[in-house]
Design an enzyme around this catalytic site. Structure first.
Site, PDB file in Angstrom:
ATOM      1  N   ASP A   1      74.305  32.370  -1.661  1.00  0.00           N
ATOM      2  CA  ASP A   1      74.379  31.141  -0.867  1.00  0.00           C
ATOM      3  C   ASP A   1      72.993  30.539  -0.678  1.00  0.00           C
ATOM      4  OD1 ASP A   1      73.565  33.238   0.786  1.00  0.00           O
ATOM      5  OD2 ASP A   1      74.569  32.450   2.558  1.00  0.00           O
TER       6      ASP A   1
ATOM      7  N   CYS B   1      68.727  38.103   7.535  1.00  0.00           N
ATOM      8  CA  CYS B   1      67.373  38.361   7.100  1.00  0.00           C
ATOM      9  C   CYS B   1      66.385  38.018   8.198  1.00  0.00           C
ATOM     10  CB  CYS B   1      67.059  37.528   5.852  1.00  0.00           C
ATOM     11  SG  CYS B   1      68.275  37.703   4.531  1.00  0.00           S
TER      12      CYS B   1
ATOM     13  N   ILE C   1      75.423  38.936   0.229  1.00  0.00           N
ATOM     14  CA  ILE C   1      76.049  38.242  -0.892  1.00  0.00           C
ATOM     15  C   ILE C   1      75.147  38.387  -2.114  1.00  0.00           C
ATOM     16  CG2 ILE C   1      76.830  36.005  -1.775  1.00  0.00           C
ATOM     17  CD1 ILE C   1      78.563  36.933   0.488  1.00  0.00           C
TER      18      ILE C   1
ATOM     19  N   ARG D   1      64.906  40.861   3.450  1.00  0.00           N
ATOM     20  CA  ARG D   1      66.297  40.644   3.075  1.00  0.00           C
ATOM     21  C   ARG D   1      67.218  41.779   3.502  1.00  0.00           C
ATOM     22  NH1 ARG D   1      69.077  40.389  -2.953  1.00  0.00           N
ATOM     23  NH2 ARG D   1      70.974  39.286  -2.316  1.00  0.00           N
TER      24      ARG D   1
ATOM     25  N   ASN E   1      67.447  32.571   6.519  1.00  0.00           N
ATOM     26  CA  ASN E   1      68.135  33.632   7.241  1.00  0.00           C
ATOM     27  C   ASN E   1      69.502  33.111   7.645  1.00  0.00           C
ATOM     28  OD1 ASN E   1      68.957  35.655   9.061  1.00  0.00           O
ATOM     29  ND2 ASN E   1      67.792  34.735  10.744  1.00  0.00           N
ATOM     30  N   GLY E   2      70.569  33.772   7.204  1.00  0.00           N
ATOM     31  CA  GLY E   2      71.890  33.339   7.635  1.00  0.00           C
ATOM     32  C   GLY E   2      72.952  33.524   6.580  1.00  0.00           C
ATOM     33  N   GLU E   3      74.087  32.881   6.825  1.00  0.00           N
ATOM     34  CA  GLU E   3      75.207  32.883   5.892  1.00  0.00           C
ATOM     35  C   GLU E   3      75.843  31.495   5.896  1.00  0.00           C
ATOM     36  OE1 GLU E   3      75.935  35.302   3.917  1.00  0.00           O
ATOM     37  OE2 GLU E   3      74.795  36.937   4.852  1.00  0.00           O
TER      38      GLU E   3
END
Length: 634
Positions: A100, A2, A55, A51, A75-77
């Protein structure tokens, strides 16, 4: 993946235009998140989000997300979010989404900054606490996800990319000449500098706490994580270490395959991307989607090795011949990379990301393998200079005095020239001996070429930025890798992949940069990693997994034929750009310096393509980001 942005004002009152400002900032980041957007304001703070759904694709994952007094834009995983969800539920937390994001938000609310040490993933986020009116910014351990901040007339502003600041009416676009001085040395701007004065990059593994009281003058970031020092590395049984490498790399790949969208891999045919592909095939019930680009120039074309790996593991392989048009693609590169960025491999990375995005939303890469397992040819050169590490300080001082005693005239005669060179090597610091491998404009080049605008920064030796990493290492090889891990990797390679992939709304994931694998690699001494040659330990670990033809091939960089371009295709274009009136008026380089470099490169006797590329990118950057109103090229 994102894009995030926002601000914190000195005063708590929200203003009528706050939502509009946040939307305008987020609009600059649409390529990072084309699927959804949102804004939140309150108490003088504002958070915005774009976005890219990976997930829980439903609207439940919309950000900014609020739970109680906590609001996050992220922003991320977080690859271990499922395990953290179970831990939080056991502690009494309840969830309304499968994202997440909610796991991260509730983890931070419950555990505070200690939650950062529980995260396995890549991230940059802003967390607002309405109760104590504190804004927390954080960035992942190694710097896979970017985060910038600045002051705009009392407003503390932050964003995933600096272009979001263009929406703020008080943002000033001025060049930071000290940052440009370091850029010319390295081909990239080292954090925390940026080329825009007043804008800073939050360093990897760092947090920054901002309150209304310090919004106009933010404090220094604080580190929350560091890798184990190479001084603490201890050799262990090689078979055990190899098994552990395989185990942790396999687990890292498996974690990064979790997504609610199609996942693939960049496959260059090198060791690292081949290993990632091999483990993906092991964990996938369906053929892995792999992507490779090639060039007409055989010296830069790795497709035959990528095909070999694709056939070995039965991947659904896509490849494309690219005929780069530098004059056409450079405006896109200048726009997306924001800082001047002269690593030519940004262009093929841009093209392979474009190819991958036609088929998947997530792509795994082999980034980090060379730095953590010693794959660059320059590490061999460092090992060959290792004899200097064992010289007493007094001997090194004597060597320096001996080198100075050999006059330039005498040094032109045999054997005095070779003797002087060896004495200088013996007297030099490890960083000075590493300079030819990492620097593009040496101090001697800067003294010859700098104009009035850059000359005041000659005393700021870029090598001083790298010397502390050599001081914290037991030998030159370990110091070189340690310096690369803290500068070249996050500020060049990871910037390159993030900007190129996100330009096409593609999420790139790097298994070699899994925290467990990084910490394992950091615990292994350099001499053990080099048993059997460059990447010897990793090759041994992968011998029964990756084809021998890949393991035993010479390393090939992901580059472009810019040496030829500056003699042919780019010659006239570059000369016109760099000798224009505007370029001369900047005072960056002395009159005639450009012509000298261009002439020597085209007609001999010296090659200057790396310098010319850096100068061309820099001038185009000035035109786009300082002279004009930056906008994405049509």
């Amino acid at each position: 993946m994102c894009g995030i942005a926002g601000f914190l004002r000195e005063h708590p009152d929200s203003q009528p235009g706050d939502a509009a400002l946040l939307n305008a900032m987020a609009d600059q980041l649409t390529h990072r998140g084309p699927d959804d957007h949102g804004v939140w304001t309150g108490g003088g703070a504002g958070l915005a989000h774009r976005r890219l759904s990976i997930i829980d694709l439903s609207a439940h994952g919309r950000q900014p997300m609020q739970r109680g007094p906590w609001v996050i834009s992220y922003n991320g995983e977080i690859y271990n979010h499922a395990a953290l969800r179970q831990e939080l539920m056991a502690a009494g937390e309840t969830f309304t989404t499968q994202t997440d994001t909610e796991v991260l938000l509730l983890a931070l609310a419950r555990w505070g900054e200690a939650a950062l040490h529980k995260l396995n993933g890549m991230f940059a986020f802003a967390l607002w606490n309405e109760n104590d009116r504190t804004l927390l910014l954080a960035r992942d351990r190694i710097g896979k996800k970017p985060l910038y901040y600045a002051n705009c007339n009392g407003d503390f502003v932050f964003a995933s990319e600096m272009k979001a600041f263009l929406a703020h009416p008080d943002f000033e676009r001025r060049a930071d000449f000290e940052a440009i001085h370091h850029y010319l040395s390295l081909q990239y701007v080292p954090a925390p500098w940026t080329a825009l004065r007043g804008v800073k990059a939050l360093p990897p593994g760092s947090i920054l706490r901002v309150t209304p009281a310090n919004a106009a003058n933010a404090p220094e970031p604080q580190r929350y994580w560091t890798l184990p020092s190479p001084k603490d590395a201890v050799a262990r049984d090689s078979a055990d270490v190899q098994a552990e490498i395989r185990e942790k790399l396999s687990a890292a790949v498996k974690r990064r395959m979790v997504a609610d969208v199609p996942v693939g891999a960049f496959l260059s045919g090198g060791i690292d991307s081949s290993a990632v592909t091999a483990f993906m095939a092991e964990h996938s019930a369906n053929p892995v989607k792999t992507f490779c680009i090639g060039f007409d120039e055989t010296d830069f074309d790795e497709r035959r090795y990528a095909r070999l790996v694709a056939e070995r593991f039965g991947t659904d392989h896509e490849e494309e011949i690219v005929r780069p048009d530098a004059m056409a693609i450079l405006p896109e590169i200048i726009w997306h990379y924001e800082d001047p960025f002269a690593d030519p491999s940004a262009i093929p990375t841009y093209y392979v990301s474009q190819l991958a995005r036609r088929h998947v939303t997530v792509s795994l890469s082999g980034d980090g393998g060379d730095e953590f397992f010693l794959g660059y040819n320059r590490y061999d050169d460092c090992a060959a200079m290792g004899w200097v590490d064992h010289l007493p300080t007094a001997v090194r001082r004597m060597a320096g005095a001996g080198a100075n005693a050999i006059s330039p005239g005498l040094a032109r005669r045999r054997p005095f020239g070779g003797l002087r060179w060896r004495l200088l090597r013996a007297a030099a610091s490890n960083a000075q001996r590493y300079e030819p491998a990492m620097m593009y404009f040496f101090n001697i080049d800067k003294k010859a070429g700098y104009g009035d605008g850059l000359r005041p920064y000659l005393a700021n030796d870029t090598l001083n930025l790298l010397q502390p990493y050599f001081d914290d290492a037991p030998n030159m090889v370990a110091g070189a890798a340690w310096a690369d891990i803290h500068s070249y990797l996050p500020d060049d390679l990871l910037v390159k992949v993030d900007r190129a992939s996100m330009a096409h709304s593609l999420e790139a994931r790097a298994p070699f940069l899994d925290v467990e694998l990084m910490e394992l690699a950091a615990s292994i001494p350099s001499h053990q990693k080099l048993q059997g040659g460059l990447k010897g330990l990793l090759k041994s670990a992968l011998r029964e997994i990756v084809p021998d033809a890949v393991l035993d091939r010479p390393k090939m960089g992901f580059g472009l034929p810019i040496e030829r371009w500056f003699r042919q295709d780019l010659h006239d274009f570059t000369l016109d750009i760099l000798t224009s009136a505007n370029a001369q008026d900047r005072g960056l380089f002395q009159a005639g310096y450009v012509e000298t470099l261009m002439h020597e490169h085209r007609d001999g006797p010296r090659l200057h393509h790396t310098k010319l590329w850096a100068m061309l990118v820099l001038e185009l950057w000035f035109q786009a980001w300082i002279d004009g109103a930056p906008a994405r090229p049509e």
